[in-house]
Design a protein around this motif. Structure first.
Motif, PDB file in Angstrom:
ATOM      1  N   LEU A  94      -8.582  -4.234   6.481  1.00 55.42           N
ATOM      2  CA  LEU A  94      -9.780  -4.222   7.316  1.00 55.42           C
ATOM      3  C   LEU A  94     -10.969  -3.693   6.534  1.00 55.42           C
ATOM      4  O   LEU A  94     -10.813  -2.912   5.594  1.00 55.42           O
ATOM      5  CB  LEU A  94      -9.550  -3.360   8.560  1.00 55.42           C
ATOM      6  CG  LEU A  94      -8.519  -3.889   9.560  1.00 55.42           C
ATOM      7  CD1 LEU A  94      -8.238  -2.836  10.631  1.00 55.42           C
ATOM      8  CD2 LEU A  94      -8.988  -5.189  10.200  1.00 55.42           C
ATOM      9  N   ASP A  95     -12.168  -4.094   6.921  1.00 54.20           N
ATOM     10  CA  ASP A  95     -13.392  -3.698   6.228  1.00 54.20           C
ATOM     11  C   ASP A  95     -13.608  -2.187   6.346  1.00 54.20           C
ATOM     12  O   ASP A  95     -13.991  -1.686   7.399  1.00 54.20           O
ATOM     13  CB  ASP A  95     -14.584  -4.457   6.829  1.00 54.20           C
ATOM     14  CG  ASP A  95     -15.882  -4.182   6.067  1.00 54.20           C
ATOM     15  OD1 ASP A  95     -15.854  -3.380   5.104  1.00 54.20           O
ATOM     16  OD2 ASP A  95     -16.911  -4.764   6.434  1.00 54.20           O
ATOM     17  N   SER A  96     -13.365  -1.477   5.255  1.00 53.16           N
ATOM     18  CA  SER A  96     -13.470  -0.018   5.267  1.00 53.16           C
ATOM     19  C   SER A  96     -14.899   0.486   5.394  1.00 53.16           C
ATOM     20  O   SER A  96     -15.133   1.638   5.736  1.00 53.16           O
ATOM     21  CB  SER A  96     -12.838   0.557   3.996  1.00 53.16           C
ATOM     22  OG  SER A  96     -13.479   0.042   2.849  1.00 53.16           O
ATOM     23  N   LYS A  97     -15.878  -0.384   5.117  1.00 52.96           N
ATOM     24  CA  LYS A  97     -17.282   0.028   5.195  1.00 52.96           C
ATOM     25  C   LYS A  97     -17.873  -0.179   6.580  1.00 52.96           C
ATOM     26  O   LYS A  97     -18.985   0.251   6.865  1.00 52.96           O
ATOM     27  CB  LYS A  97     -18.104  -0.752   4.161  1.00 52.96           C
ATOM     28  CG  LYS A  97     -17.718  -0.450   2.724  1.00 52.96           C
ATOM     29  CD  LYS A  97     -18.576  -1.240   1.749  1.00 52.96           C
ATOM     30  CE  LYS A  97     -18.170  -0.978   0.306  1.00 52.96           C
ATOM     31  NZ  LYS A  97     -19.007  -1.751  -0.652  1.00 52.96           N
ATOM     32  N   ALA A  98     -17.123  -0.861   7.446  1.00 52.27           N
ATOM     33  CA  ALA A  98     -17.616  -1.157   8.789  1.00 52.27           C
ATOM     34  C   ALA A  98     -17.679   0.111   9.642  1.00 52.27           C
ATOM     35  O   ALA A  98     -16.948   1.070   9.409  1.00 52.27           O
ATOM     36  CB  ALA A  98     -16.715  -2.178   9.472  1.00 52.27           C
ATOM     37  N   THR A  99     -18.578   0.111  10.611  1.00 47.01           N
ATOM     38  CA  THR A  99     -18.685   1.243  11.533  1.00 47.01           C
ATOM     39  C   THR A  99     -17.431   1.331  12.392  1.00 47.01           C
ATOM     40  O   THR A  99     -16.838   2.404  12.545  1.00 47.01           O
ATOM     41  CB  THR A  99     -19.913   1.080  12.441  1.00 47.01           C
ATOM     42  OG1 THR A  99     -21.074   0.900  11.629  1.00 47.01           O
ATOM     43  CG2 THR A  99     -20.109   2.317  13.314  1.00 47.01           C
ATOM     44  N   VAL A 100     -17.028   0.200  12.947  1.00 39.31           N
ATOM     45  CA  VAL A 100     -15.806   0.122  13.744  1.00 39.31           C
ATOM     46  C   VAL A 100     -15.051  -1.131  13.345  1.00 39.31           C
ATOM     47  O   VAL A 100     -15.633  -2.220  13.257  1.00 39.31           O
ATOM     48  CB  VAL A 100     -16.110   0.057  15.257  1.00 39.31           C
ATOM     49  CG1 VAL A 100     -14.806  -0.013  16.047  1.00 39.31           C
ATOM     50  CG2 VAL A 100     -16.931   1.251  15.706  1.00 39.31           C
TER      51      VAL A 100
END
Length: 255
Positions: free
Chosen positions: A226-232
């Motif tokens: 999953l995108d680790s930089k995403a807020t959620v």
């Protein structure tokens, strides 16, 4: 950096008798090993900066069908969040006073010391209600469990609603109303809150008595990417009774 890695690898190779059999192969393996460790260290520093839930993900129970990762560090650093907090404190000076007192007594700053949180839940909803469902939130940050618990114990208003105790060796906060779940400090970096079954499941994984969600290879392979930089960001699996609608893994991401 390369000279340091090569030099250290050379010393390791010599110490282990690397030149006794195949010096080039031994030296190459040693250098590769040191390089991998250096890369891992850099990645960990980046992850810490981004507030990625590495420790928290390791203790998510095997039976979790929904897993969401929330980057609290990123949220707290947003100008809109900072502005909202400042405006709220300006309107509620008593709240600001309480916040400052707690911070002074425990050393814990909720706006700076919480890095991230992993929210998990099983698709099997307990018939008796949410208090018995396997669900919870694992916070990752910097805590001093003893100080925090002592402050709660000393607060007469707080003790009317909760009991601070030690269960299975963990500092635990138990609301008088069991439907409200509980809070358990696993160590100075992890705090799990949620239903009793959810908290107990996390404790079992943490203690090495139960498997984590990592054991579900297909599901975990999606979660780990999953995108680790995403807020959620998160993923979930439809309950068995709804598999006729969709039988793949749903991925959700909010940048």
């Amino acid at each position: 950096m390369k000279k340091h890695i090569l030099g250290l690898a050379l010393l390791l190779a010599c110490a282990q008798g690397a030149y006794a059999e195949n010096p080039l192969e031994k030296l190459g393996n040693a250098v590769a090993n040191e390089a991998n460790q250096a890369v891992a260290a850099v990645e960990q520093k980046i992850n810490n900066t981004l507030g990625i839930n590495q420790e928290a993900m390791k203790v998510v129970p095997e039976s979790a069908d929904f897993v969401f990762k929330i980057n609290l560090s990123k949220i707290m650093a947003m100008p809109s969040t900072v502005k909202q907090i400042e405006e709220n404190f300006a309107k509620n000076p008593e709240q600001k006073k309480t916040f400052d007192e707690i911070k002074a007594k425990t050393g814990f700053d909720v706006y700076k010391d919480l890095n991230s949180v992993v929210v998990f839940a099983s698709s099997k909803v307990a018939q008796s209600g949410m208090q018995d469902a396997l669900a919870g939130a694992i916070f990752e940050g910097k805590f001093d469990p003893s100080k925090i618990c002592e402050v709660i114990k000393a607060d007469e208003k707080a003790t009317k609603d909760v009991e601070v105790t030690v269960v299975d060796g963990y500092n635990t906060i138990l609301p008088k109303d069991k439907k409200e779940g509980c809070g358990v400090f696993l160590n100075n970096n992890l705090l799990v809150t949620g239903s009793m079954p959810g908290a107990d499941a996390v404790k079992s994984v943490f203690a090495g008595k139960a498997k984590s969600v990592e054991s579900r290879k297909d599901f975990f392979s999606v979660i780990s990417k999953l995108d680790s930089k995403a807020t959620v960001t998160g993923a979930g699996i439809f309950p068995e009774e709804f598999k006729y609608l969709r039988d793949d893994i749903i991925i959700f991401t909010y940048i």
